[in-house]
Write a protein that holds these residues in place. Structure first.
Motif, PDB file in Angstrom:
ATOM      1  N   ALA A  20       0.779  -1.159  -0.069  1.00 17.26           N
ATOM      2  CA  ALA A  20      -0.021   0.056  -0.021  1.00 17.26           C
ATOM      3  C   ALA A  20       0.962   1.042   0.054  1.00 17.26           C
ATOM      4  O   ALA A  20       0.707   1.987  -0.773  1.00 17.26           O
ATOM      5  N   LEU A  21       1.801   1.209   0.760  1.00 18.28           N
ATOM      6  CA  LEU A  21       2.798   2.565   0.933  1.00 18.28           C
ATOM      7  C   LEU A  21       3.475   2.775  -0.538  1.00 18.28           C
ATOM      8  O   LEU A  21       3.600   3.771  -0.901  1.00 18.28           O
ATOM      9  N   GLY A  22       4.025   1.617  -1.008  1.00 15.74           N
ATOM     10  CA  GLY A  22       4.855   1.844  -2.285  1.00 15.74           C
ATOM     11  C   GLY A  22       3.868   2.140  -3.421  1.00 15.74           C
ATOM     12  O   GLY A  22       4.185   2.826  -4.051  1.00 15.74           O
ATOM     13  N   ILE A  23       2.535   1.574  -3.463  1.00 17.95           N
ATOM     14  CA  ILE A  23       1.646   2.061  -4.385  1.00 17.95           C
ATOM     15  C   ILE A  23       1.164   3.445  -4.324  1.00 17.95           C
ATOM     16  O   ILE A  23       1.147   4.204  -5.369  1.00 17.95           O
ATOM     17  N   VAL A  24       1.357   3.905  -3.206  1.00 15.31           N
ATOM     18  CA  VAL A  24       0.855   5.202  -3.242  1.00 15.31           C
ATOM     19  C   VAL A  24       1.860   6.275  -3.340  1.00 15.31           C
ATOM     20  O   VAL A  24       1.879   7.253  -3.862  1.00 15.31           O
ATOM     21  N   ILE A  25       3.221   5.795  -3.157  1.00 15.93           N
ATOM     22  CA  ILE A  25       4.351   6.473  -3.048  1.00 15.93           C
ATOM     23  C   ILE A  25       4.889   6.628  -4.665  1.00 15.93           C
ATOM     24  O   ILE A  25       5.423   7.664  -4.966  1.00 15.93           O
ATOM     25  N   PHE A  26       4.762   5.332  -5.352  1.00 14.90           N
ATOM     26  CA  PHE A  26       5.460   5.516  -6.703  1.00 14.90           C
ATOM     27  C   PHE A  26       4.773   6.532  -7.610  1.00 14.90           C
ATOM     28  O   PHE A  26       5.679   6.859  -8.157  1.00 14.90           O
ATOM     29  N   PRO A  27       3.677   6.938  -7.768  1.00 13.68           N
ATOM     30  CA  PRO A  27       3.257   7.836  -8.656  1.00 13.68           C
ATOM     31  C   PRO A  27       4.055   9.205  -8.436  1.00 13.68           C
ATOM     32  O   PRO A  27       4.381   9.956  -9.435  1.00 13.68           O
ATOM     33  N   HIS A  28       4.263   9.683  -6.967  1.00 15.35           N
ATOM     34  CA  HIS A  28       4.983  10.822  -6.697  1.00 15.35           C
ATOM     35  C   HIS A  28       6.321  10.745  -7.388  1.00 15.35           C
ATOM     36  O   HIS A  28       6.862  11.824  -7.830  1.00 15.35           O
ATOM     37  N   GLY A  29       7.138   9.807  -6.954  1.00 13.56           N
ATOM     38  CA  GLY A  29       8.416   9.398  -7.632  1.00 13.56           C
ATOM     39  C   GLY A  29       8.507   9.521  -9.229  1.00 13.56           C
ATOM     40  O   GLY A  29       9.128   9.911  -9.816  1.00 13.56           O
ATOM     41  N   ALA A  30       7.382   8.766  -9.742  1.00  8.91           N
ATOM     42  CA  ALA A  30       7.486   8.661 -11.256  1.00  8.91           C
ATOM     43  C   ALA A  30       7.141  10.111 -11.859  1.00  8.91           C
ATOM     44  O   ALA A  30       7.775  10.487 -12.859  1.00  8.91           O
ATOM     45  N   LYS A  31       6.343  10.792 -11.351  1.00  6.90           N
ATOM     46  CA  LYS A  31       6.148  12.332 -11.715  1.00  6.90           C
ATOM     47  C   LYS A  31       7.281  12.979 -11.920  1.00  6.90           C
ATOM     48  O   LYS A  31       7.839  13.729 -12.783  1.00  6.90           O
ATOM     49  N   LYS A  32       8.267  12.755 -10.802  1.00  4.18           N
ATOM     50  CA  LYS A  32       9.351  13.706 -10.409  1.00  4.18           C
ATOM     51  C   LYS A  32      10.434  13.211 -11.438  1.00  4.18           C
ATOM     52  O   LYS A  32      11.152  13.868 -11.915  1.00  4.18           O
ATOM     53  N   LEU A  33      10.631  11.646 -11.450  1.00  6.78           N
ATOM     54  CA  LEU A  33      11.985  11.164 -12.345  1.00  6.78           C
ATOM     55  C   LEU A  33      11.603  11.098 -13.799  1.00  6.78           C
ATOM     56  O   LEU A  33      12.507  11.588 -14.787  1.00  6.78           O
ATOM     57  N   LEU A  34      10.457  10.656 -14.099  1.00  9.20           N
ATOM     58  CA  LEU A  34       9.973  10.245 -15.376  1.00  9.20           C
ATOM     59  C   LEU A  34       9.137  11.054 -15.976  1.00  9.20           C
ATOM     60  O   LEU A  34       8.991  11.115 -17.386  1.00  9.20           O
ATOM     61  N   GLY A  35       8.511  11.979 -15.705  1.00  8.01           N
ATOM     62  CA  GLY A  35       7.564  12.828 -15.912  1.00  8.01           C
ATOM     63  C   GLY A  35       6.178  12.302 -16.325  1.00  8.01           C
ATOM     64  O   GLY A  35       5.195  12.590 -16.844  1.00  8.01           O
ATOM     65  N   TRP A  36       5.816  11.043 -15.606  1.00 13.00           N
ATOM     66  CA  TRP A  36       4.581  10.384 -15.940  1.00 13.00           C
ATOM     67  C   TRP A  36       3.392  10.831 -14.794  1.00 13.00           C
ATOM     68  O   TRP A  36       3.709  11.699 -14.107  1.00 13.00           O
ATOM     69  N   PHE A  37       2.274  10.666 -14.971  1.00 15.31           N
ATOM     70  CA  PHE A  37       1.212  11.066 -14.257  1.00 15.31           C
ATOM     71  C   PHE A  37       1.118  12.688 -14.375  1.00 15.31           C
ATOM     72  O   PHE A  37       0.940  13.130 -13.187  1.00 15.31           O
ATOM     73  N   GLY A  38       1.451  13.178 -15.505  1.00 15.59           N
ATOM     74  CA  GLY A  38       1.331  14.764 -15.485  1.00 15.59           C
ATOM     75  C   GLY A  38       2.569  15.498 -14.900  1.00 15.59           C
ATOM     76  O   GLY A  38       2.475  16.609 -14.545  1.00 15.59           O
ATOM     77  N   GLY A  39       3.787  14.818 -14.446  1.00 10.37           N
ATOM     78  CA  GLY A  39       4.884  15.407 -13.751  1.00 10.37           C
ATOM     79  C   GLY A  39       5.699  15.975 -14.530  1.00 10.37           C
ATOM     80  O   GLY A  39       5.678  16.080 -16.259  1.00 10.37           O
ATOM     81  N   TYR A  40       6.765  16.714 -14.219  1.00  8.91           N
ATOM     82  CA  TYR A  40       7.864  17.512 -15.102  1.00  8.91           C
ATOM     83  C   TYR A  40       9.054  16.488 -15.357  1.00  8.91           C
ATOM     84  O   TYR A  40       9.833  17.359 -15.871  1.00  8.91           O
ATOM     85  N   GLY A  41       9.050  15.580 -14.871  1.00  8.87           N
ATOM     86  CA  GLY A  41      10.511  14.674 -15.223  1.00  8.87           C
ATOM     87  C   GLY A  41      11.600  15.318 -14.253  1.00  8.87           C
ATOM     88  O   GLY A  41      11.481  16.184 -13.456  1.00  8.87           O
ATOM     89  N   PHE A  42      12.484  14.636 -14.534  1.00 12.06           N
ATOM     90  CA  PHE A  42      13.772  14.974 -13.771  1.00 12.06           C
ATOM     91  C   PHE A  42      14.208  16.404 -13.800  1.00 12.06           C
ATOM     92  O   PHE A  42      14.484  16.832 -12.641  1.00 12.06           O
TER      93      PHE A  42
END
Length: 152
Positions: A20-42
């Protein structure tokens, strides 16, 4: 060091908490590193964290790495306590620097300009503490390593 690696390989509650913790945190990290989920990437995230947020480069880098790789480590159950500790410290920093003044509720609809409150973070901290205490539990790489060490 031995306590960090010791776990109950049959603990299903530890499995549930870490997934549960990993699933909730993953999109935050993916936004920041990869630009997924509407993020800005690294690059975009580093620019924001070191510019607008005023964080030193190394801290901004750790935020991105902890949120992305820490989430993957939690989901896999690898170095679970270390990952949970990283997530706990990372989000404690987020709360202290950004959300502490916003009250309890998320305020998305009732007071959209007030900011996000603490309710999400209280749940996140609770899960992170459970994982920190219990370790990876059932179906974790940590459990597989423990079994191999015990047999070998």
């Amino acid at each position: 060091m031995k306590k960090i690696l010791s776990i109950d390989p049959n603990n299903i509650l530890a499995l549930i908490a870490r997934i549960a913790l990993g699933i909730v945190i993953f999109p935050h990290g993916a936004k920041k590193l990869l630009g997924w989920f509407g993020g800005y990437g690294f690059e975009g995230t580093m620019g924001f964290l070191t510019g607008d947020a005023g964080l030193p480069y190394i801290i901004a880098l750790l935020v991105i790495l902890i949120e992305f790789f820490g989430a993957l480590f939690l989901i896999a159950g690898f170095a679970t306590r270390v990952a949970a500790f990283g997530v706990l410290v990372n989000f404690a920093g987020v709360v202290i620097t950004t959300h502490l003044h916003s009250g309890f509720f998320m305020n998305w609809y009732s007071e959209p300009n007030k900011g996000e409150g603490l309710e999400y973070f209280i749940l996140l901290f609770g899960l992170a503490l459970i994982v920190l205490i219990t370790g990876g539990g059932k179906a974790s790489i940590d459990a597989a390593i423990a079994v191999i060490k015990k047999e070998g």
